[in-house]
Design a protein around this motif. Structure first.
Motif, PDB file in Angstrom:
ATOM      1  N   ASN A   1       0.838  -1.199   0.000  1.00 20.98           N
ATOM      2  CA  ASN A   1       0.000   0.000   0.000  1.00 20.98           C
ATOM      3  C   ASN A   1       0.880   1.258   0.000  1.00 20.98           C
ATOM      4  O   ASN A   1       1.109   1.879   1.042  1.00 20.98           O
ATOM      5  CB  ASN A   1      -0.919  -0.003   1.216  1.00 20.98           C
ATOM      6  CG  ASN A   1      -1.809  -1.234   1.251  1.00 20.98           C
ATOM      7  OD1 ASN A   1      -2.333  -1.663   0.226  1.00 20.98           O
ATOM      8  ND2 ASN A   1      -1.974  -1.823   2.426  1.00 20.98           N
TER       9      ASN A   1
ATOM     10  N   VAL B   1      -0.813  -0.433  -6.861  1.00 18.73           N
ATOM     11  CA  VAL B   1      -0.729  -1.605  -5.995  1.00 18.73           C
ATOM     12  C   VAL B   1      -0.031  -2.778  -6.686  1.00 18.73           C
ATOM     13  O   VAL B   1       0.623  -3.602  -6.020  1.00 18.73           O
ATOM     14  CB  VAL B   1      -2.136  -2.014  -5.509  1.00 18.73           C
ATOM     15  CG1 VAL B   1      -3.015  -2.473  -6.675  1.00 18.73           C
ATOM     16  CG2 VAL B   1      -2.039  -3.097  -4.448  1.00 18.73           C
TER      17      VAL B   1
ATOM     18  N   ASP C   1      -6.864  -2.498  -9.563  1.00 13.75           N
ATOM     19  CA  ASP C   1      -6.887  -1.752  -8.312  1.00 13.75           C
ATOM     20  C   ASP C   1      -8.215  -1.942  -7.582  1.00 13.75           C
ATOM     21  O   ASP C   1      -8.243  -2.195  -6.367  1.00 13.75           O
ATOM     22  CB  ASP C   1      -6.656  -0.269  -8.602  1.00 13.75           C
ATOM     23  CG  ASP C   1      -6.588   0.572  -7.340  1.00 13.75           C
ATOM     24  OD1 ASP C   1      -5.474   0.723  -6.805  1.00 13.75           O
ATOM     25  OD2 ASP C   1      -7.639   1.086  -6.900  1.00 13.75           O
TER      26      ASP C   1
ATOM     27  N   TYR D   1      -8.655  -5.614  -6.350  1.00  5.76           N
ATOM     28  CA  TYR D   1      -7.755  -5.964  -5.252  1.00  5.76           C
ATOM     29  C   TYR D   1      -8.202  -5.335  -3.935  1.00  5.76           C
ATOM     30  O   TYR D   1      -8.294  -6.022  -2.912  1.00  5.76           O
ATOM     31  CB  TYR D   1      -6.329  -5.518  -5.571  1.00  5.76           C
ATOM     32  CG  TYR D   1      -5.347  -5.887  -4.473  1.00  5.76           C
ATOM     33  CD1 TYR D   1      -4.826  -7.175  -4.397  1.00  5.76           C
ATOM     34  CD2 TYR D   1      -4.977  -4.966  -3.499  1.00  5.76           C
ATOM     35  CE1 TYR D   1      -3.950  -7.526  -3.389  1.00  5.76           C
ATOM     36  CE2 TYR D   1      -4.106  -5.307  -2.485  1.00  5.76           C
ATOM     37  CZ  TYR D   1      -3.599  -6.594  -2.430  1.00  5.76           C
ATOM     38  OH  TYR D   1      -2.738  -6.939  -1.417  1.00  5.76           O
ATOM     39  N   TYR D   2      -8.483  -4.039  -3.949  1.00  4.33           N
ATOM     40  CA  TYR D   2      -8.796  -3.350  -2.703  1.00  4.33           C
ATOM     41  C   TYR D   2     -10.221  -3.572  -2.236  1.00  4.33           C
ATOM     42  O   TYR D   2     -10.473  -3.793  -1.050  1.00  4.33           O
ATOM     43  CB  TYR D   2      -8.521  -1.850  -2.844  1.00  4.33           C
ATOM     44  CG  TYR D   2      -7.054  -1.509  -2.700  1.00  4.33           C
ATOM     45  CD1 TYR D   2      -6.351  -1.861  -1.558  1.00  4.33           C
ATOM     46  CD2 TYR D   2      -6.373  -0.861  -3.717  1.00  4.33           C
ATOM     47  CE1 TYR D   2      -5.002  -1.565  -1.428  1.00  4.33           C
ATOM     48  CE2 TYR D   2      -5.023  -0.550  -3.594  1.00  4.33           C
ATOM     49  CZ  TYR D   2      -4.342  -0.916  -2.437  1.00  4.33           C
ATOM     50  OH  TYR D   2      -3.008  -0.624  -2.306  1.00  4.33           O
ATOM     51  N   HIS D   3     -11.174  -3.519  -3.148  1.00  2.57           N
ATOM     52  CA  HIS D   3     -12.569  -3.631  -2.733  1.00  2.57           C
ATOM     53  C   HIS D   3     -13.030  -5.078  -2.588  1.00  2.57           C
ATOM     54  O   HIS D   3     -14.127  -5.322  -2.108  1.00  2.57           O
ATOM     55  CB  HIS D   3     -13.462  -2.881  -3.726  1.00  2.57           C
ATOM     56  CG  HIS D   3     -13.222  -1.403  -3.707  1.00  2.57           C
ATOM     57  ND1 HIS D   3     -13.756  -0.571  -2.750  1.00  2.57           N
ATOM     58  CD2 HIS D   3     -12.472  -0.607  -4.515  1.00  2.57           C
ATOM     59  CE1 HIS D   3     -13.362   0.679  -2.968  1.00  2.57           C
ATOM     60  NE2 HIS D   3     -12.579   0.683  -4.034  1.00  2.57           N
TER      61      HIS D   3
ATOM     62  N   SER E   1      -8.216  -4.576   3.499  1.00  8.78           N
ATOM     63  CA  SER E   1      -7.668  -3.375   2.866  1.00  8.78           C
ATOM     64  C   SER E   1      -8.573  -2.155   3.020  1.00  8.78           C
ATOM     65  O   SER E   1      -8.215  -1.069   2.563  1.00  8.78           O
ATOM     66  CB  SER E   1      -7.441  -3.633   1.367  1.00  8.78           C
ATOM     67  OG  SER E   1      -6.524  -4.688   1.169  1.00  8.78           O
ATOM     68  N   GLN E   2      -9.723  -2.327   3.646  1.00  6.18           N
ATOM     69  CA  GLN E   2     -10.674  -1.220   3.717  1.00  6.18           C
ATOM     70  C   GLN E   2     -10.150  -0.042   4.525  1.00  6.18           C
ATOM     71  O   GLN E   2     -10.442   1.115   4.214  1.00  6.18           O
ATOM     72  CB  GLN E   2     -12.001  -1.717   4.297  1.00  6.18           C
ATOM     73  CG  GLN E   2     -12.766  -2.635   3.359  1.00  6.18           C
ATOM     74  CD  GLN E   2     -12.928  -2.019   1.975  1.00  6.18           C
ATOM     75  OE1 GLN E   2     -13.487  -0.927   1.815  1.00  6.18           O
ATOM     76  NE2 GLN E   2     -12.436  -2.713   0.958  1.00  6.18           N
TER      77      GLN E   2
ATOM     78  N   TYR F   1      -7.100   0.997   4.657  1.00  8.26           N
ATOM     79  CA  TYR F   1      -6.199   1.738   3.774  1.00  8.26           C
ATOM     80  C   TYR F   1      -6.990   2.516   2.736  1.00  8.26           C
ATOM     81  O   TYR F   1      -6.665   3.668   2.429  1.00  8.26           O
ATOM     82  CB  TYR F   1      -5.225   0.790   3.078  1.00  8.26           C
ATOM     83  CG  TYR F   1      -4.448   1.460   1.970  1.00  8.26           C
ATOM     84  CD1 TYR F   1      -3.421   2.353   2.260  1.00  8.26           C
ATOM     85  CD2 TYR F   1      -4.770   1.235   0.626  1.00  8.26           C
ATOM     86  CE1 TYR F   1      -2.721   2.994   1.245  1.00  8.26           C
ATOM     87  CE2 TYR F   1      -4.073   1.869  -0.384  1.00  8.26           C
ATOM     88  CZ  TYR F   1      -3.057   2.746  -0.065  1.00  8.26           C
ATOM     89  OH  TYR F   1      -2.374   3.377  -1.066  1.00  8.26           O
ATOM     90  N   VAL F   2      -8.045   1.894   2.165  1.00 13.43           N
ATOM     91  CA  VAL F   2      -8.869   2.562   1.159  1.00 13.43           C
ATOM     92  C   VAL F   2      -9.499   3.817   1.744  1.00 13.43           C
ATOM     93  O   VAL F   2      -9.492   4.891   1.121  1.00 13.43           O
ATOM     94  CB  VAL F   2      -9.960   1.608   0.624  1.00 13.43           C
ATOM     95  CG1 VAL F   2     -10.934   2.368  -0.278  1.00 13.43           C
ATOM     96  CG2 VAL F   2      -9.333   0.444  -0.132  1.00 13.43           C
TER      97      VAL F   2
END
Length: 261
Positions: free
Chosen positions: A75, A81, A235, A238-240, A245-246, A248-249
């Protein structure tokens, strides 16, 4: 008899003869000379102290190598990413190497080498002019970019290499494919640099279409669009798709609203 002339032919100095032979050798081996100019990127390591161009660099390096959290992280806030995952994997292999720093240096080396090769291939220009242009590029820009490493600048150099290959003399499908990895590298290192380089190159790509044809231009747009869409999809997925990872998002969204980027 006119001074400096023998039987109507100019008298050449020994220095001119040496220069001609050397330039002829490099003209016959453009890849070798391109590697030489690319390798000049390490010159600041021998004579000057390198440093990060911004505080963001130091922060992202610490995130990547795990200095902040104790474990390497993908991150990297400003860096895509996918590049973060690559660096994370490399740090898991070896924490003794500064892989974030190597991302900069490898990008600059391969990009400068590619640009040098494209310039050297333009044989409608004199040998002296081609080498002089590369020397001016090195002393006016390369030294500064390598001594003060900054991810936005590094990404832009990668995009410049991609553009140079695409807009080079041949203008073939092969050159499109060869230049695409440099555009991808620019996107992964810093999206705004990729975006800005595309905007700057747009009129030149349109002009090149008169030489290379509309199909060439269409393929160039498809490749650029594919890099952008593919990167954005990766992206988002991967994040959602990862609950871990929430945090960081949410942090990055808040940072973007605060700083406008």
């Amino acid at each position: 008899m006119e001074v400096g002339v023998s039987d109507g032919a100019p008298i050449r100095s020994p220095l001119a003869h040496v220069v001609e032979r050397c330039s002829g050798f490099f003209d016959a081996h453009p890849r070798l000379l391109a590697l030489f100019f690319g390798a000049l990127a390490i010159l600041p390591l021998l004579f000057w102290t390198q440093y990060w161009g911004t505080n963001d660099e130091q922060g992202m390096s610490a995130i990547a190598n795990g200095a902040n959290s104790g474990v390497p992280s993908e991150n990297l806030i400003f860096v895509h990413v996918a590049m973060g995952l690559l660096l994370k994997g490399l740090y898991h292999l070896s924490t003794s190497a500064n892989w974030y720093y190597m991302m900069h240096m490898v990008t600059l080396f391969v990009s400068f080498t590619a640009i040098a090769y494209v310039v050297l291939q333009r044989r409608e220009f004199s040998r002296l002019l081609r080498v002089a242009l590369l020397a001016l590029m090195f002393f006016s820009g390369v030294l500064v970019l390598v001594q003060s490493l900054q991810f936005t600048q590094t990404a832009f150099v990668g995009a410049a290499a991609g553009a140079a290959i695409w807009l080079g003399k041949s203008g073939t499908w092969r050159t499109l494919l060869l230049g695409t990895p440099f555009w991808l590298l620019a996107y992964l290192v810093r999206f705004p640099s990729f975006q800005g380089a595309v905007a700057i190159c747009l009129p030149f790509l349109l002009a090149a279409a008169f030489r290379n044809g509309p199909k060439w231009l269409l393929m160039a747009f498809i490749l650029l669009g594919g890099i952008y869409i593919g990167g954005e999809v990766f992206d988002q997925v991967y994040y959602h798709g990862d609950d871990a990872s929430q945090d960081y998002v949410e942090f990055n969204d808040a940072r973007g609203q605060l700083h406008g980027g």
